[in-house]
Write an enzyme that holds these catalytic residues in place. Structure first.
Site, PDB file in Angstrom:
ATOM      1  N   ILE B  12       0.851  -1.260   0.092  1.00  0.00           N
ATOM      2  CA  ILE B  12      -0.170  -0.065   0.082  1.00  0.00           C
ATOM      3  C   ILE B  12       0.902   1.186   0.119  1.00  0.00           C
ATOM      4  O   ILE B  12       0.675   2.119  -0.690  1.00  0.00           O
ATOM      5  CB  ILE B  12      -1.102  -0.041   1.092  1.00  0.00           C
ATOM      6  N   ALA B  46      -0.879 -14.016  -2.514  1.00  0.00           N
ATOM      7  CA  ALA B  46      -0.260 -13.333  -3.805  1.00  0.00           C
ATOM      8  C   ALA B  46      -1.333 -13.479  -4.760  1.00  0.00           C
ATOM      9  O   ALA B  46      -0.927 -13.482  -6.167  1.00  0.00           O
ATOM     10  CB  ALA B  46       0.999 -14.261  -4.037  1.00  0.00           C
ATOM     11  N   HIS B  49      -7.318 -11.059  -6.778  1.00  0.00           N
ATOM     12  CA  HIS B  49      -8.693 -11.611  -6.888  1.00  0.00           C
ATOM     13  C   HIS B  49      -9.340 -10.912  -8.036  1.00  0.00           C
ATOM     14  O   HIS B  49      -9.230  -9.904  -8.360  1.00  0.00           O
ATOM     15  CB  HIS B  49      -9.428 -11.330  -5.702  1.00  0.00           C
ATOM     16  N   LYS B 249     -13.887 -20.278   5.008  1.00  0.00           N
ATOM     17  CA  LYS B 249     -13.712 -20.257   3.667  1.00  0.00           C
ATOM     18  C   LYS B 249     -12.723 -21.243   3.209  1.00  0.00           C
ATOM     19  O   LYS B 249     -12.812 -21.322   1.660  1.00  0.00           O
ATOM     20  CB  LYS B 249     -12.847 -18.912   3.577  1.00  0.00           C
ATOM     21  N   GLU B 336      -7.074  -5.381   4.697  1.00  0.00           N
ATOM     22  CA  GLU B 336      -6.900  -6.818   4.758  1.00  0.00           C
ATOM     23  C   GLU B 336      -7.114  -7.352   3.183  1.00  0.00           C
ATOM     24  O   GLU B 336      -7.217  -6.460   2.495  1.00  0.00           O
ATOM     25  CB  GLU B 336      -7.754  -7.684   5.931  1.00  0.00           C
ATOM     26  N   SER B 341      -4.620  -6.941  -4.146  1.00  0.00           N
ATOM     27  CA  SER B 341      -5.538  -6.811  -5.356  1.00  0.00           C
ATOM     28  C   SER B 341      -5.933  -5.521  -5.834  1.00  0.00           C
ATOM     29  O   SER B 341      -6.004  -4.972  -6.691  1.00  0.00           O
ATOM     30  CB  SER B 341      -6.764  -7.684  -5.327  1.00  0.00           C
ATOM     31  N   CYS B 400      23.236 -19.429  -7.197  1.00  0.00           N
ATOM     32  CA  CYS B 400      22.284 -20.129  -6.750  1.00  0.00           C
ATOM     33  C   CYS B 400      21.988 -21.299  -7.500  1.00  0.00           C
ATOM     34  O   CYS B 400      21.692 -21.310  -8.551  1.00  0.00           O
ATOM     35  CB  CYS B 400      20.923 -19.336  -6.474  1.00  0.00           C
ATOM     36  N   CYS B 402      20.077 -23.954  -7.474  1.00  0.00           N
ATOM     37  CA  CYS B 402      18.758 -24.507  -7.507  1.00  0.00           C
ATOM     38  C   CYS B 402      17.995 -23.822  -8.617  1.00  0.00           C
ATOM     39  O   CYS B 402      17.114 -24.476  -9.418  1.00  0.00           O
ATOM     40  CB  CYS B 402      17.813 -24.511  -6.308  1.00  0.00           C
ATOM     41  N   CYS B 442      24.370 -21.418  -1.576  1.00  0.00           N
ATOM     42  CA  CYS B 442      24.365 -20.021  -1.991  1.00  0.00           C
ATOM     43  C   CYS B 442      24.541 -18.948  -0.819  1.00  0.00           C
ATOM     44  O   CYS B 442      24.913 -17.870  -1.224  1.00  0.00           O
ATOM     45  CB  CYS B 442      23.327 -19.687  -3.086  1.00  0.00           C
TER      46      CYS B 442
HETATM   47  C1  LIG Z   1      -2.763 -14.837   5.336  1.00  0.00           C
HETATM   48  C2  LIG Z   1      -2.972 -13.640   4.236  1.00  0.00           C
HETATM   49  C3  LIG Z   1      -3.733 -13.883   2.792  1.00  0.00           C
HETATM   50  C4  LIG Z   1      -3.864 -12.770   2.143  1.00  0.00           C
HETATM   51  N1  LIG Z   1      -4.064 -13.058   0.661  1.00  0.00           N
HETATM   52  C5  LIG Z   1      -4.181 -11.928  -0.147  1.00  0.00           C
HETATM   53  C6  LIG Z   1      -4.630 -12.373  -1.335  1.00  0.00           C
HETATM   54  O1  LIG Z   1      -4.298 -13.494  -1.908  1.00  0.00           O
HETATM   55  N2  LIG Z   1      -4.829 -11.213  -2.012  1.00  0.00           N
HETATM   56  C7  LIG Z   1      -4.956 -10.033  -1.714  1.00  0.00           C
HETATM   57  O2  LIG Z   1      -5.236  -9.118  -2.452  1.00  0.00           O
HETATM   58  N3  LIG Z   1      -4.618  -9.668  -0.388  1.00  0.00           N
HETATM   59  C8  LIG Z   1      -4.304 -10.745   0.448  1.00  0.00           C
HETATM   60  N4  LIG Z   1      -4.049 -10.501   1.666  1.00  0.00           N
HETATM   61  C9  LIG Z   1      -4.048  -9.223   2.089  1.00  0.00           C
HETATM   62  C10 LIG Z   1      -2.725  -8.378   1.894  1.00  0.00           C
HETATM   63  O3  LIG Z   1      -1.603  -9.092   1.842  1.00  0.00           O
HETATM   64  C11 LIG Z   1      -2.516  -6.998   2.441  1.00  0.00           C
HETATM   65  O4  LIG Z   1      -3.773  -6.419   2.252  1.00  0.00           O
HETATM   66  C12 LIG Z   1      -1.444  -6.177   2.030  1.00  0.00           C
HETATM   67  O5  LIG Z   1      -0.325  -6.979   1.958  1.00  0.00           O
HETATM   68  C13 LIG Z   1      -1.313  -5.186   3.239  1.00  0.00           C
HETATM   69  O6  LIG Z   1      -0.425  -4.114   2.938  1.00  0.00           O
HETATM   70  P1  LIG Z   1       0.298  -3.172   3.689  1.00  0.00           P
HETATM   71  O7  LIG Z   1       1.045  -2.357   3.027  1.00  0.00           O
HETATM   72  O8  LIG Z   1      -1.138  -2.454   4.064  1.00  0.00           O
HETATM   73  O9  LIG Z   1       0.615  -3.677   5.034  1.00  0.00           O
HETATM   74  P2  LIG Z   1       2.155  -4.220   5.292  1.00  0.00           P
HETATM   75  O10 LIG Z   1       2.609  -5.062   4.165  1.00  0.00           O
HETATM   76  O11 LIG Z   1       2.254  -4.842   6.708  1.00  0.00           O
HETATM   77  O12 LIG Z   1       3.211  -2.871   5.286  1.00  0.00           O
HETATM   78  C14 LIG Z   1       3.023  -2.127   6.506  1.00  0.00           C
HETATM   79  C15 LIG Z   1       4.273  -1.498   6.813  1.00  0.00           C
HETATM   80  O13 LIG Z   1       4.383  -0.378   7.642  1.00  0.00           O
HETATM   81  C16 LIG Z   1       5.430  -0.611   8.592  1.00  0.00           C
HETATM   82  N5  LIG Z   1       5.399  -0.060   9.785  1.00  0.00           N
HETATM   83  C17 LIG Z   1       4.317  -0.659  10.767  1.00  0.00           C
HETATM   84  N6  LIG Z   1       4.487   0.152  11.937  1.00  0.00           N
HETATM   85  C18 LIG Z   1       5.543   1.191  11.672  1.00  0.00           C
HETATM   86  C19 LIG Z   1       5.992   2.272  12.477  1.00  0.00           C
HETATM   87  N7  LIG Z   1       5.746   2.344  13.777  1.00  0.00           N
HETATM   88  N8  LIG Z   1       7.086   2.870  11.856  1.00  0.00           N
HETATM   89  C20 LIG Z   1       7.388   2.896  10.680  1.00  0.00           C
HETATM   90  N9  LIG Z   1       7.001   1.745   9.857  1.00  0.00           N
HETATM   91  C21 LIG Z   1       5.840   1.014  10.370  1.00  0.00           C
HETATM   92  C22 LIG Z   1       5.679  -2.240   8.524  1.00  0.00           C
HETATM   93  O14 LIG Z   1       7.156  -2.478   8.738  1.00  0.00           O
HETATM   94  C23 LIG Z   1       5.289  -2.754   7.258  1.00  0.00           C
HETATM   95  O15 LIG Z   1       6.169  -2.797   6.150  1.00  0.00           O
HETATM   96  C24 LIG Z   1      -3.665 -11.331   2.511  1.00  0.00           C
HETATM   97  C25 LIG Z   1      -3.154 -11.093   3.661  1.00  0.00           C
HETATM   98  C26 LIG Z   1      -2.827 -12.384   4.514  1.00  0.00           C
HETATM   99  C27 LIG Z   1      -2.316 -12.099   6.036  1.00  0.00           C
END
Ligand SMILES: Cc1cc2nc3c(=O)[nH]c(=O)nc-3n(C[C@H](O)[C@H](O)[C@H](O)COP(=O)(O)OP(=O)(O)OC[C@H]3O[C@@H](n4cnc5c(N)ncnc54)[C@H](O)[C@@H]3O)c2cc1C
Ligand SMILES: Cc1cc2nc3c(=O)[nH]c(=O)nc-3n(C[C@H](O)[C@H](O)[C@H](O)COP(=O)(O)OP(=O)(O)OC[C@H]3O[C@@H](n4cnc5c(N)ncnc54)[C@H](O)[C@@H]3O)c2cc1C
Lengths: 421, 485
Positions: B12, B46, B49, B249, B336, B341, B400, B402, B442
């Site tokens: 995001i 990954a 959707h 689900k 979430e 996607s 690497c 593999c 590696c």
């Molecule tokens: C099990 C699972 C399955 C999923 N499957 C899918 C899927 O198939 N398709 C789909 O569309 N979505 C899926 N999702 C959802 C998707 O992964 C998330 O919506 C997305 O990765 C969220 O991204 P983000 O950037 O909001 O959060 P994050 O990737 O968690 O990024 C947040 C960042 O903020 C940083 N941060 C936190 N606190 C601080 C702070 N105080 N100071 C500085 N930095 C901070 C963290 O280090 C982190 O890097 C899934 C999620 C899970 C858990």
């Protein structure tokens, strides 16, 4: 396109012995390809001694043993390329390989000898739950760090699996000042040589827990501890037997797998038990003119056995180039019977057997006072008394060529039978 | 003084930063971790959707469908693996058929193109390895698979190529509001800015509460997975979901863009926002559940397991809005699934909010949407391989064994903007260590290259997080001689 009579893939002890033997048998135009920076394979990181008792009748370290072959190879003027990776074996025995100097190469080989060795099983393969912190190493990776790169990988160590590399690393880490708290083994017996259990664990008061497994790894960034528990007959953990060890390192010695990606992609048939190619008495694989030897075929515990097997591959590759191998005629299949896990070779053409047929095999459990019996189409042709048998120690059986008389396709079996008191 | 600070370098935050870099804005993205995408974005299914799943009228529903449609283009621009392989939701009884039909209806309302309900025969034809029990499936051809961290890294790199700054190992500890904007206190100094995007994943609640009273809560919901060896991905050709039932689900079975097979996840509500550990009971549970989809998963080819944490909000939908209490502070929270996607659409939506606050933004004329293409050696033809090595011999050395990753690829992954500086960072960028041996061969070589290229002591190279040290000290023999006075 480059052209060679024989190309050897992998310059470990297997590849070196095979190349030397091929040359001794009259083939001159040989190339050994090795992806590492030097020849010698895994032996270069095995700086402990105990190598070569069978072949050289003296106790050598791994690098010393390798050196003998490397010197001989160079004296014979056999060509080799280091830092060169074979990517693929294509149709008509054309090999593609790369390195930084020659770039991308296509090499046409009259015969190929595969001797890529093996790799270690990892944490993922045995599904240990927990975080994925640093500090979990395979024993061989740790061995490389400590013996070749000169760095320690931890201070307080628990070892999972009692294979030889794990045992040897228990001693090595101790000598380097680390504390080895325990070795845990899932099976009720060790996977390593008895000699190594005595010299690497008992001599240093390192406890070996048989029938134990790893339950959990603690620590998020670096290992902070592990939990080990006893297992029952079905290898399921027994509740209440958990022991916690405060440690920063976990070494895994949980088995080796022959390195056969290239073979698989080339369409060579593999044996699901050994994970290596199916081979015949000449160490030839299911693709004509492609031979294999050493750990790529099945995991050996002593490099001396590797050497013997590789000489056979080298000699037969030379015979193949000279068109001395007979391809028609009778074929016998080998089949493991009671108590035997696998037999190499898988196929035997008696006409090509040179003096004696050597069968290598592993048993499936620890046995005492057994008879090992070889049968040809159900008829006993050899019987040996064995006081002690264990999966960690490879067995071999020699069968005289004269005993291999049969008409059609036939079966050679080996099985174990309890010796009557 | 920055115009915009983006907190959190997950999918995001990086998407938003890249969008911001299209405009004349002084932008910086910060993250507490030592790499991009080290939070939820590195551990999920990954999947891009199709978008039939989300409730009609929600942000999730709107932005998923829109995001999906944007994926192919952005992945092409940034040279990131993305495959539109389509998805199935399978049904094994009439009740499940009904819920599939409901999904179909919902999908129509969400404007999902080309969906179809397949008969048993059609399913069998398209997916011969699925269970005999299956009587039908919902097919959505627009679903895809992507490499989430690859995309995040590429977005960050492209944003940096276009002038945005990146600051890692920078944890937000507190935020102060003043008349000009905000002062963000971090372990790495103060940062002054006019506007903030809060994209901190599971920590968005804490960050929000640094500037405003509680308006939402976030709790972590863990999901666990198994990854299987390369090659196993061909067991199925599409993303295979199970129909939702009253028991939840179900698990999915899918190929990854690199040809591995992925199974999982489960769902488990936790307290601890750091708990990404796996547990044997849950892994056993997903393995068992996957058998409903297919019994052909070769679990003996498992190469690793992992877990991710969903940032679940109490409001049930994505929260993308300016804080009512703090002007210029924009929450992007509760992202979430389907956050990945929806990400391209979320970024667009978020920028619109910013434009609503400051007025129309000035486009940067020199914005370049493309990043330097990545050479992926094994994907080249023999002729191309020869050519590449001729230009740079480091592509002739395999590190690497593999995955056949060359030194050239690793060096490139280090020196790009947003380059990798840890063993796992390199693994996520160019894949050494992703294979069967999981870095056994590696690992030491990659450390050597990292140390050399970054001019660091090899002992300071870490696996992933800052504290994940690998080597402890020199061996006795290798220790530098003690100097005696
Ligand atoms: C099990 C699972 C399955 C999923 N499957 C899918 C899927 O198939 N398709 C789909 O569309 N979505 C899926 N999702 C959802 C998707 O992964 C998330 O919506 C997305 O990765 C969220 O991204 P983000 O950037 O909001 O959060 P994050 O990737 O968690 O990024 C947040 C960042 O903020 C940083 N941060 C936190 N606190 C601080 C702070 N105080 N100071 C500085 N930095 C901070 C963290 O280090 C982190 O890097 C899934 C999620 C899970 C858990
Ligand atoms: C970590 C470890 C420790 C061991 N310790 C001992 C010990 O203490 N004592 C003992 O007797 N035995 C030990 N063994 C067993 C040992 O492997 C054998 O004794 C012997 O080294 C096997 O010889 P090899 O030539 O078959 O394999 P290796 O020694 O593994 O040689 C294979 C060679 O092939 C090369 N290669 C592979 N693929 C390619 C390719 N595509 N292109 C180019 N080159 C390639 C490799 O780089 C390697 O040099 C150990 C094995 C391992 C894995």
């Amino acid at each position: 396109m480059l052209k060679y009579d024989i190309v050897v893939v992998g310059g470990g002890p297997a590849g070196l012995a095979a190349a030397i033997e091929a040359k001794k048998n009259g083939v001159d135009n040989i190339l050994v390809i090795e992806r590492d920076r030097e020849l010698g394979g895994i032996l270069q990181q095995c700086i402990h001694n105990g190598f070569g008792l069978h072949v050289f009748k003296e106790e050598l370290t791994g690098p010393e043993y390798a050196e003998k072959f490397i010197v001989e190879l160079k004296e014979m003027g056999i060509e080799y390329k280091l830092d060169t990776m074979v990517l693929e074996i294509g149709e008509e025995r054309v090999i593609s390989a790369i390195n930084t100097e020659d770039g991308f190469m296509s090499i046409k080989a009259g015969a190929i000898i595969l001797s890529m060795g093996c790799r270690e099983r990892t944490r993922g393969a045995i599904s240990i739950p927990g975080y994925r912190p640093a500090g979990v190493f395979t024993a061989g990776t740790a061995q490389r760090f400590v013996n070749m790169e000169g760095y320690m990988v931890g201070k307080k160590v628990v070892i999972l699996g009692s294979g030889d590399i794990g045992l040897i690393m228990a001693r090595r880490m101790t000598l380097e000042g680390a504390q080895v708290l325990a070795v845990a083994e899932l099976m009720p017996f060790s996977g390593g040589l008895t000699r190594n259990i005595v010299q690497c664990l008992e001599d240093y008061d390192i406890p070996l827990y048989l029938s134990h497994t790893l339950m959990e790894i603690k620590g998020k960034d670096r290992v902070e501890g592990v939990v080990i528990a006893e297992v029952d007959k079905n290898r399921k953990p027994i509740k209440g037997t958990e022991k916690y060890y405060d440690c920063d390192t976990l070494l895994l010695s949980v088995g080796l797998i022959p390195e056969n990606e290239i073979s698989k992609n080339a369409g060579i048939k593999l044996d699901p038990i050994t994970s290596g190619p199916i081979v015949n008495e000449s160490m030839e694989t299911s693709i004509e003119g492609v031979f294999a030897c050493g750990n790529v075929v099945h995991v050996h515990d002593l490099v001396d056995f590797v050497t013997a097997e590789s000489k056979r591959a080298g000699k037969n590759a030379a015979r193949y180039i000279k068109k001395e191998i007979k391809c028609e005629g009778k074929i016998a299949k080998t089949e493991p019977g009671d108590g035997i896990r696998y037999i190499v070779p898988h196929m035997v053409r008696p006409e090509n057997v040179d003096g004696t047929l050597d069968l290598s095999m592993r048993v499936d459990n620890v046995y005492k006072d057994m008879n090992m019996i070889v049968k040809l189409n159900g008829k006993e042709i050899k019987r040996m008394k064995k006081k002690h048998l264990a999966p960690g120690e490879m067995e071999s059986v020699k069968i005289k060529k004269e005993d291999l008389v049969f008409k059609e396709d036939t079966v050679i079996t080996v099985h174990l039978e309890k010796e009557e008191a | 003084m920055y115009d915009v600070v983006v907190i959190g370098a997950g999918i995001i935050g990086t998407f938003i930063t890249r969008e911001l870099s299209k405009f004349d804005l002084k932008t910086i993205i910060i993250d507490k971790e030592n790499d991009i995408a080290n939070g939820t974005t590195k551990a999920n299914s990954a999947i891009v959707h199709a978008g039939y799943d989300a409730k009609v009228g929600t942000l999730k529903g709107k932005l998923n469908a829109k995001g999906n449609a944007m994926y192919a283009h952005v992945c092409e621009e940034l040279d990131v693996h993305f495959k539109k392989i389509g998805s199935f939701v399978i049904a094994t009884n009439e009740e499940e058929m009904d819920s599939i039909k409901d999904l179909y209806e919902r999908g129509c309302k969400n404007n999902i193109p080309d969906m179809k309900i397949l008969s048993q025969e059609e399913v069998r034809e398209m997916e011969p390895n699925l269970s005999e029990e299956i009587i039908g499936a919902l097919y959505a051809p627009t679903a895809g698979i992507v490499s989430p961290w690859e995309l995040s890294v590429a977005l960050a790199e492209n944003a940096a190529d276009n002038g945005a700054e990146i600051k890692l190992e920078t944890e937000v500890l507190g935020i102060e509001k003043n008349e000009k904007g905000y002062v963000i206190h971090t372990n790495n100094g103060d940062i002054k800015t006019k506007y903030i995007f809060n994209c901190a994943g599971v920590y968005t609640q804490e960050i929000n509460e640094m500037v405003a009273p509680r308006s939402f809560t976030i709790h972590p919901r863990r999901g666990q997975y198994n990854v299987l060896d390369k090659g196993t991905g061909s067991i199925v050709n599409h993303v295979i979901f199970q129909a939702p039932t009253k028991f939840g689900k179900g698990t999915l079975v899918t190929p990854t863009v690199h040809g591995n097979l992925l199974i999982g996840p489960d769902a488990e509500d936790l307290e601890d926002k750091e708990n990404t550990s796996t547990t044997s009971d849950r892994i056993a549970f997903i393995q068992e559940k996957s058998r409903k989809t297919t019994t052909k998963v070769p679990f003996n080819k498992t190469i690793t397991s992992f877990a991710g944490l969903r940032a679940v909000s109490n409001l049930g939908d994505f929260i993308i809005e300016e804080s009512k209490e703090a002007k210029g502070f924009i929450n992007v929270a509760g992202i979430e699934s389907p956050g990945l996607s929806a990400a391209p659409a979320i970024a667009e939506y978020a920028i619109n909010i910013l434009e609503g606050i400051i007025g129309e933004l000035n486009k940067r004329k020199e914005f370049n949407p493309r990043r330097k293409p990545v050479i992926r050696f094994m994907e080249l033809t023999d002729e191309e391989k020869a050519e590449v090595i001729k230009k740079d011999p480091r592509y002739g050395r395999i590190i690497c064994r593999c995955e056949n990753i060359t030194e050239g690829e690793i060096v490139d992954a280090i020196h790009r903007n947003a380059g990798g500086r840890t063993v796992d960072g390199i693994k996520r960028r160019s894949r050494p260590g992703m294979g069967r041996c999981q870095g056994g061969f590696c690992g030491p070589r990659v450390m050597e290259i990292l140390a050399r290229e970054l001019k660091m002591d090899i002992k300071d190279i870490v696996k992933d997080n800052k504290e994940a040290y690998i080597l402890t000290e020199e061996t006795k023999q290798n220790k530098p001689e003690e100097v005696t006075a």
